[in-house]
Motif scaffolding. Structure first.
Motif, PDB file in Angstrom:
ATOM      1  N   SER A   1       0.825  -1.210   0.000  1.00  0.00           N
ATOM      2  CA  SER A   1       0.000   0.000   0.000  1.00  0.00           C
ATOM      3  C   SER A   1       0.858   1.258   0.000  1.00  0.00           C
ATOM      4  CB  SER A   1      -0.958   0.009   1.196  1.00  0.00           C
ATOM      5  OG  SER A   1      -0.281   0.328   2.395  1.00  0.00           O
TER       6      SER A   1
ATOM      7  N   TRP B   1      -1.469   3.769  -2.274  1.00  0.00           N
ATOM      8  CA  TRP B   1      -2.866   3.409  -2.121  1.00  0.00           C
ATOM      9  C   TRP B   1      -3.485   4.295  -1.039  1.00  0.00           C
ATOM     10  CZ3 TRP B   1      -4.126  -2.479  -1.352  1.00  0.00           C
ATOM     11  CH2 TRP B   1      -5.479  -2.716  -1.576  1.00  0.00           C
TER      12      TRP B   1
ATOM     13  N   SER C   1      -9.276   3.699   1.384  1.00  0.00           N
ATOM     14  CA  SER C   1      -9.629   2.642   0.434  1.00  0.00           C
ATOM     15  C   SER C   1      -8.889   1.348   0.776  1.00  0.00           C
ATOM     16  CB  SER C   1      -9.274   3.103  -0.984  1.00  0.00           C
ATOM     17  OG  SER C   1      -9.357   2.044  -1.877  1.00  0.00           O
ATOM     18  N   PHE C   2      -7.623   1.484   1.146  1.00  0.00           N
ATOM     19  CA  PHE C   2      -6.804   0.331   1.531  1.00  0.00           C
ATOM     20  C   PHE C   2      -7.427  -0.395   2.713  1.00  0.00           C
ATOM     21  CE2 PHE C   2      -3.326  -0.918   4.527  1.00  0.00           C
ATOM     22  CZ  PHE C   2      -2.900  -2.056   3.870  1.00  0.00           C
TER      23      PHE C   2
ATOM     24  N   THR D   1     -10.542  -2.292   1.924  1.00  0.00           N
ATOM     25  CA  THR D   1     -10.333  -3.436   1.047  1.00  0.00           C
ATOM     26  C   THR D   1      -9.708  -4.624   1.770  1.00  0.00           C
ATOM     27  OG1 THR D   1      -9.977  -1.856  -0.731  1.00  0.00           O
ATOM     28  CG2 THR D   1      -9.294  -4.087  -1.165  1.00  0.00           C
TER      29      THR D   1
ATOM     30  N   ILE E   1      -9.912  -9.059   1.359  1.00  0.00           N
ATOM     31  CA  ILE E   1      -8.656  -9.658   0.884  1.00  0.00           C
ATOM     32  C   ILE E   1      -8.191 -10.728   1.868  1.00  0.00           C
ATOM     33  CG2 ILE E   1      -6.180  -9.237   0.557  1.00  0.00           C
ATOM     34  CD1 ILE E   1      -6.926  -6.538  -0.680  1.00  0.00           C
TER      35      ILE E   1
END
Length: 165
Positions: free
Chosen positions: A64, A69, A73-74, A77, A81
């Motif tokens: 990241s 990133w 948002s990281f 997500t 993941i």
């Protein structure tokens, strides 16, 4: 040819993670590395680390930073993941024969367990989204780095205990 014990593998991978985090954290200017190749490498390395030693988060945190990133948002997500990485890791261990698929006493059957995990991930995302309004991005990024370092250090400690046992 010999085999590397799980303990030594945890020590090696944990050390790589901690060293990479130190470099990532101490360099003032990191190179920017975006595109599909870095994503695939981070996913593959993270999956390998997750399957062998249970520490994929540090790899994703490093990725990241290199990919620039956006932290919000990281963070949003990560849970899907990790859920996917965990499922693939468990499946690969079952298929490779490194663990047995025997039900453990007190645990629900696999479909119910999986459904429970998905529900907890969704609830975690919901709570995290609400808390993100109050936590500055800088603090969240620092917390991610600290937690990633603790994950790497935990792998080292677990490995040392395995080797000494």
């Amino acid at each position: 040819m010999g085999q590397l014990s799980a303990g030594w593998l945890s020590i090696i991978l944990g050390s790589i993670v901690v060293a990479a985090l130190v470099v990532t954290f101490t360099l003032r200017s990191l190179p920017e590395w975006t595109g599909r190749v870095p994503v695939m490498l981070a996913g593959g390395i993270g999956g390998f680390f997750n399957t062998t030693s249970g520490v994929a988060a540090p790899v994703m945190v490093i990725h990241s930073r290199l990919a620039r990133w956006d932290h919000r948002s990281f963070a949003a997500t990560l849970q899907p993941i990790f859920m996917t990485m965990g499922a693939v890791s468990a499946l690969s261990k079952l298929l490779m024969g490194s663990v047995e698929a025997t039900p453990m006493e007190g645990l629900p059957e696999l479909p119910y367990l999986f459904l429970g995990i998905v529900c907890f991930v969704v609830v975690g995302i919901y709570i995290g989204t609400r808390l993100a309004r109050f936590v500055p991005v800088r603090w969240a990024r620092a917390a991610a780095m600290v937690l990633a370092a603790l994950g790497g250090a935990g792998a080292i400690v677990r490995g040392v205990f395995d080797v000494l046992a």
